[in-house]
Design a protein around this motif. Sequence first.
Motif, PDB file in Angstrom:
ATOM      1  N   ILE A  56       0.822  -1.202   0.000  1.00  0.00           N
ATOM      2  CA  ILE A  56       0.000   0.000   0.000  1.00  0.00           C
ATOM      3  C   ILE A  56       0.862   1.260   0.000  1.00  0.00           C
ATOM      4  O   ILE A  56       0.518   2.262  -0.642  1.00  0.00           O
ATOM      5  N   LYS A  57       1.978   1.216   0.715  1.00  0.00           N
ATOM      6  CA  LYS A  57       2.849   2.395   0.760  1.00  0.00           C
ATOM      7  C   LYS A  57       3.413   2.717  -0.619  1.00  0.00           C
ATOM      8  O   LYS A  57       3.418   3.876  -1.044  1.00  0.00           O
ATOM      9  N   ALA A  58       3.902   1.689  -1.296  1.00  0.00           N
ATOM     10  CA  ALA A  58       4.435   1.907  -2.641  1.00  0.00           C
ATOM     11  C   ALA A  58       3.341   2.366  -3.591  1.00  0.00           C
ATOM     12  O   ALA A  58       3.579   3.205  -4.479  1.00  0.00           O
ATOM     13  N   TYR A  59       2.134   1.829  -3.407  1.00  0.00           N
ATOM     14  CA  TYR A  59       1.013   2.249  -4.250  1.00  0.00           C
ATOM     15  C   TYR A  59       0.684   3.727  -4.031  1.00  0.00           C
ATOM     16  O   TYR A  59       0.418   4.463  -4.993  1.00  0.00           O
ATOM     17  N   SER A  60       0.711   4.178  -2.773  1.00  0.00           N
ATOM     18  CA  SER A  60       0.430   5.589  -2.494  1.00  0.00           C
ATOM     19  C   SER A  60       1.467   6.491  -3.152  1.00  0.00           C
ATOM     20  O   SER A  60       1.133   7.556  -3.681  1.00  0.00           O
ATOM     21  N   LEU A  61       2.728   6.063  -3.152  1.00  0.00           N
ATOM     22  CA  LEU A  61       3.781   6.864  -3.776  1.00  0.00           C
ATOM     23  C   LEU A  61       3.626   6.906  -5.299  1.00  0.00           C
ATOM     24  O   LEU A  61       3.694   7.980  -5.918  1.00  0.00           O
ATOM     25  N   ALA A  62       3.407   5.736  -5.914  1.00  0.00           N
ATOM     26  CA  ALA A  62       3.260   5.683  -7.368  1.00  0.00           C
ATOM     27  C   ALA A  62       2.015   6.444  -7.822  1.00  0.00           C
ATOM     28  O   ALA A  62       2.047   7.173  -8.824  1.00  0.00           O
ATOM     29  N   SER A  63       0.932   6.280  -7.088  1.00  0.00           N
ATOM     30  CA  SER A  63      -0.301   6.967  -7.461  1.00  0.00           C
ATOM     31  C   SER A  63      -0.174   8.471  -7.275  1.00  0.00           C
ATOM     32  O   SER A  63      -0.712   9.252  -8.075  1.00  0.00           O
ATOM     33  N   THR A  64       0.561   8.885  -6.257  1.00  0.00           N
ATOM     34  CA  THR A  64       0.782  10.317  -6.034  1.00  0.00           C
ATOM     35  C   THR A  64       1.589  10.929  -7.171  1.00  0.00           C
ATOM     36  O   THR A  64       1.284  12.040  -7.641  1.00  0.00           O
ATOM     37  N   VAL A  65       2.612  10.221  -7.630  1.00  0.00           N
ATOM     38  CA  VAL A  65       3.407  10.707  -8.764  1.00  0.00           C
ATOM     39  C   VAL A  65       2.521  10.868 -10.003  1.00  0.00           C
ATOM     40  O   VAL A  65       2.620  11.866 -10.741  1.00  0.00           O
ATOM     41  N   LEU A  66       1.644   9.915 -10.224  1.00  0.00           N
ATOM     42  CA  LEU A  66       0.740   9.984 -11.374  1.00  0.00           C
ATOM     43  C   LEU A  66      -0.233  11.150 -11.236  1.00  0.00           C
ATOM     44  O   LEU A  66      -0.491  11.879 -12.214  1.00  0.00           O
ATOM     45  N   ILE A  67      -0.769  11.347 -10.044  1.00  0.00           N
ATOM     46  CA  ILE A  67      -1.717  12.448  -9.814  1.00  0.00           C
ATOM     47  C   ILE A  67      -1.044  13.795 -10.033  1.00  0.00           C
ATOM     48  O   ILE A  67      -1.600  14.694 -10.677  1.00  0.00           O
ATOM     49  N   ILE A  68       0.156  13.956  -9.491  1.00  0.00           N
ATOM     50  CA  ILE A  68       0.870  15.227  -9.644  1.00  0.00           C
ATOM     51  C   ILE A  68       1.212  15.477 -11.110  1.00  0.00           C
ATOM     52  O   ILE A  68       1.131  16.614 -11.597  1.00  0.00           O
ATOM     53  N   ALA A  69       1.609  14.430 -11.830  1.00  0.00           N
ATOM     54  CA  ALA A  69       1.897  14.587 -13.260  1.00  0.00           C
ATOM     55  C   ALA A  69       0.656  15.032 -14.025  1.00  0.00           C
ATOM     56  O   ALA A  69       0.726  15.903 -14.909  1.00  0.00           O
ATOM     57  N   TYR A  70      -0.489  14.439 -13.675  1.00  0.00           N
ATOM     58  CA  TYR A  70      -1.750  14.814 -14.333  1.00  0.00           C
ATOM     59  C   TYR A  70      -2.124  16.259 -14.008  1.00  0.00           C
ATOM     60  O   TYR A  70      -2.520  17.028 -14.901  1.00  0.00           O
ATOM     61  N   LEU A  71      -2.003  16.648 -12.739  1.00  0.00           N
ATOM     62  CA  LEU A  71      -2.325  18.021 -12.351  1.00  0.00           C
ATOM     63  C   LEU A  71      -1.373  19.018 -12.986  1.00  0.00           C
ATOM     64  O   LEU A  71      -1.784  20.109 -13.406  1.00  0.00           O
ATOM     65  N   ALA A  72      -0.085  18.655 -13.059  1.00  0.00           N
ATOM     66  CA  ALA A  72       0.888  19.545 -13.690  1.00  0.00           C
ATOM     67  C   ALA A  72       0.566  19.742 -15.170  1.00  0.00           C
ATOM     68  O   ALA A  72       0.683  20.859 -15.701  1.00  0.00           O
ATOM     69  N   TYR A  73       0.163  18.677 -15.833  1.00  0.00           N
ATOM     70  CA  TYR A  73      -0.233  18.785 -17.239  1.00  0.00           C
ATOM     71  C   TYR A  73      -1.425  19.724 -17.396  1.00  0.00           C
ATOM     72  O   TYR A  73      -1.435  20.587 -18.296  1.00  0.00           O
ATOM     73  N   GLN A  74      -2.418  19.550 -16.534  1.00  0.00           N
ATOM     74  CA  GLN A  74      -3.591  20.412 -16.603  1.00  0.00           C
ATOM     75  C   GLN A  74      -3.226  21.867 -16.348  1.00  0.00           C
ATOM     76  O   GLN A  74      -3.751  22.778 -17.000  1.00  0.00           O
ATOM     77  N   ASN A  75      -2.333  22.084 -15.399  1.00  0.00           N
ATOM     78  CA  ASN A  75      -1.919  23.450 -15.091  1.00  0.00           C
ATOM     79  C   ASN A  75      -1.198  24.092 -16.274  1.00  0.00           C
ATOM     80  O   ASN A  75      -1.465  25.238 -16.650  1.00  0.00           O
ATOM     81  N   ILE A  76      -0.280  23.349 -16.877  1.00  0.00           N
ATOM     82  CA  ILE A  76       0.505  23.897 -17.979  1.00  0.00           C
ATOM     83  C   ILE A  76      -0.347  24.146 -19.215  1.00  0.00           C
ATOM     84  O   ILE A  76      -0.200  25.169 -19.906  1.00  0.00           O
ATOM     85  N   VAL A  77      -1.267  23.240 -19.507  1.00  0.00           N
ATOM     86  CA  VAL A  77      -2.061  23.339 -20.735  1.00  0.00           C
ATOM     87  C   VAL A  77      -3.203  24.343 -20.592  1.00  0.00           C
ATOM     88  O   VAL A  77      -3.439  25.169 -21.485  1.00  0.00           O
ATOM     89  N   ASN A  78      -3.934  24.275 -19.480  1.00  0.00           N
ATOM     90  CA  ASN A  78      -5.156  25.062 -19.338  1.00  0.00           C
ATOM     91  C   ASN A  78      -4.963  26.424 -18.682  1.00  0.00           C
ATOM     92  O   ASN A  78      -5.682  27.373 -19.016  1.00  0.00           O
ATOM     93  N   SER A  79      -4.040  26.531 -17.749  1.00  0.00           N
ATOM     94  CA  SER A  79      -3.849  27.814 -17.052  1.00  0.00           C
ATOM     95  C   SER A  79      -2.372  28.024 -16.731  1.00  0.00           C
ATOM     96  O   SER A  79      -1.975  27.971 -15.560  1.00  0.00           O
ATOM     97  N   PRO A  80      -1.558  28.224 -17.757  1.00  0.00           N
ATOM     98  CA  PRO A  80      -0.111  28.371 -17.529  1.00  0.00           C
ATOM     99  C   PRO A  80       0.275  29.662 -16.816  1.00  0.00           C
ATOM    100  O   PRO A  80       1.394  29.779 -16.320  1.00  0.00           O
TER     101      PRO A  80
END
Length: 210
Positions: A56-80
């Motif tokens: 579960i710990k490794a899953y939380s880390l991997a999922s967090t990296v994916l979430i941050i990457a998705y949010l960063a993409y949204q930030n850069i594309v939609n509201s840079p």
Amino acid sequence: MRTHRVAFAVSGSFMSIFFLMLVNFLTTPGELWFVHPAFALLQWPLALYYAGTGRIKAYSLASTVLIIAYLAYQNIVNSPDYPWILYAGFAVVWWPILMYAGRFAGTLAMALAGSFCIIIYYGLLNLLLAPQFPWIIFPAYAVLWWPMSIYFSQRRQWFSFALCASLLTCALFIMVNAVTSPSDIWAIYPIFAVIWWPLSMYYFVKKPTV
């Protein structure tokens, strides 16, 4: 058997993402909407690979990296022009931090350190990115309940908890009143309702019956 399930999830996710990407480019090439379902589809193999094996710990880390990457993409594309990822990203990283902290996550020391870091971090964001309004008072009010709840629950001091929580809430109302509408003193009304909590604790719990 587990390896087959993970392989099926990986292949199924990537096939679905490829299909959605193809449809996206053929129908609406000017808008990359396939990224949204792709983010959800990638959670499937991640969950099977990590959470399915009890990691579960490794899953939380991997999922967090994916979430941050998705949010960063949204930030850069939609509201840079505005880095709102700084607000959401710091909140998301607390998931793996608390997971890896283990038993220490439920201690008063962790609550004090976490509350201090959160208040300082968002206070700096408030000062640097949005100094027009001191919105830090709202997350600070919310996060201070964390160490306060642990401290008084460990000592089973319920009246003291009600008193401190009421004082904190009253302070919030006073600050919001002073910042938003100093000419209109409205904070007295919710404060009058809040003080009934420690009063009821005193007269019906703390005070001995005659």
